[in-house]
Design an enzyme around this catalytic site. Structure first.
Site, short mmCIF file in Angstrom:
data_model
loop_
_atom_site.label_atom_id
_atom_site.label_comp_id
_atom_site.label_asym_id
_atom_site.label_seq_id
_atom_site.Cartn_x
_atom_site.Cartn_y
_atom_site.Cartn_z
N PHE A 29 74.16 40.26 -21.10
CA PHE A 29 74.21 40.86 -21.96
C PHE A 29 75.05 42.24 -21.48
O PHE A 29 75.19 42.61 -20.16
CB PHE A 29 72.84 41.41 -22.24
CG PHE A 29 72.51 42.42 -24.03
CD1 PHE A 29 72.54 41.91 -25.16
CD2 PHE A 29 72.63 43.62 -23.40
CE1 PHE A 29 72.47 42.22 -25.98
CE2 PHE A 29 72.60 44.50 -24.07
CZ PHE A 29 72.07 43.67 -26.01
N SER A 97 71.11 37.00 -16.54
CA SER A 97 69.87 37.79 -17.52
C SER A 97 70.06 36.78 -18.57
O SER A 97 69.43 36.30 -18.46
CB SER A 97 71.07 38.89 -16.77
OG SER A 97 70.66 39.84 -18.11
N MET A 98 70.63 37.59 -19.72
CA MET A 98 70.74 37.02 -20.70
C MET A 98 71.50 35.22 -20.71
O MET A 98 71.33 34.28 -21.62
CB MET A 98 71.32 37.81 -21.95
CG MET A 98 71.57 37.31 -22.97
SD MET A 98 72.19 37.96 -24.48
CE MET A 98 74.01 37.52 -24.17
N ASP A 195 64.62 45.07 -9.37
CA ASP A 195 65.91 44.24 -10.88
C ASP A 195 65.22 46.23 -11.46
O ASP A 195 64.68 46.13 -11.95
CB ASP A 195 65.81 43.23 -10.83
CG ASP A 195 66.88 42.81 -12.43
OD1 ASP A 195 66.81 44.27 -12.68
OD2 ASP A 195 66.84 42.37 -11.93
N HIS A 225 69.79 44.48 -10.08
CA HIS A 225 70.13 43.07 -11.42
C HIS A 225 71.25 42.26 -11.30
O HIS A 225 71.02 41.40 -11.49
CB HIS A 225 69.86 44.18 -12.54
CG HIS A 225 70.40 43.03 -13.85
ND1 HIS A 225 68.92 42.04 -13.90
CD2 HIS A 225 71.09 42.84 -14.91
CE1 HIS A 225 69.27 41.66 -14.71
NE2 HIS A 225 70.02 41.93 -15.55
#
Length: 262
Positions: A29, A97-98, A195, A225
């Site tokens: 993202f 992530s996304m 994270d 992250h």
């Protein structure tokens, strides 16, 4: 949806032609392919064909991103998968992530995918964004510094994030959660133990819900992250390569993943 702004220098998608094993990589993202380029280059050096896709509305301007729906991001990865199918016999997907959320979606739809690798995938909780789930104002919020432990690392990203886009991400996560029990392909999941964006519990939830016979978790102790740009980036590349080679060899012997080396 046509993007109104040009792609920022360095944020372009990348493609490295190699052997018949293809690897599709998705950033997260507000990120860009730049955040996963090192991983892509590492895997390309191992001989694989690698495509790092730029998700719609990313790498240009946050106003472009605001116009996108989660379906646009799903289609971006789907288009990348179609491109790799023209070059490769077997395909793996990596998502950060996304990008991990999108990877799970793709694995649910295409059962021929050989295996997936998730890096701090988002599925049920993103604390910094929770307050914007049901808000329409402000329109944009400051994005803040990327969550990277290593010093002097520059990630190409937006300075602001559209609230509407955050809500689209939550919709994507909700729809993906419903699909997890039907996912059966091999999964390798990297989980940063510290994270500040996506809690490690997200990875635990994914692994406890999917029905894959092979599902392994690799803890990362020295990365936050954006792990593909952090201290563990070489280790991530090594483990992805081992995972892929294990699943494409004629003899499959489950092995315990090694701990990170520092």
């Amino acid at each position: 949806m046509l993007e109104s702004y040009p792609v920022m220098p360095g944020a372009e998608s990348f493609f490295f032609k190699g052997n018949q094993i293809g690897i599709l990589i998705s950033h997260g993202f507000v990120g860009t392919p730049q955040s996963v380029r090192y991983l892509g280059e590492y895997l390309a050096s191992e001989g694989f064909t690698v495509y790092g896709v730029r998700l719609k509305g990313h790498g240009t301007h946050y106003e472009d991103m605001e116009k996108c729906s989660h379906q646009d991001w799903i289609k971006s990865l789907e288009d990348g998968y179609s491109i790799l199918q023209k070059h490769c016999r077997e395909i793996f997907i990596i998502g950060q992530s996304m990008g991990g959320t999108l990877t799970l979606n793709l694995a649910h739809k295409h059962r021929s995918i050989k295996g997936i690798m998730l890096i701090n995938a988002a599925i049920n909780s993103i604390p910094p964004m929770e307050m914007y789930k049901n808000k329409h104002i402000p329109r944009f919020v400051p994005e803040g510094d990327p969550d990277i432990k290593a010093k002097n690392v520059h990630e190409i990203t937006y300075t602001k994030a559209p609230v509407r886009s955050m809500q689209q991400l939550f919709i994507l996560m909700e729809k993906t959660r419903e699909k997890l029990p039907a996912i059966t392909c091999p999964v390798l999941a990297f989980r940063s133990e510290e994270d500040h964006v996506v809690p490690p519990e997200n990875t635990n939830f994914i692994l406890s819900t999917i029905q894959s016979d092979l599902k392994e978790v690799v803890p990362l102790y020295n990365s936050y992250h954006v792990a593909t740009m952090d201290h563990d980036k070489v280790f991530i590349g090594e483990q992805c390569s081992l995972f892929i080679n294990k699943l494409t060899s004629n003899v499959f012997t489950p092995t315990r993943m090694k701990e990170p080396r520092y």
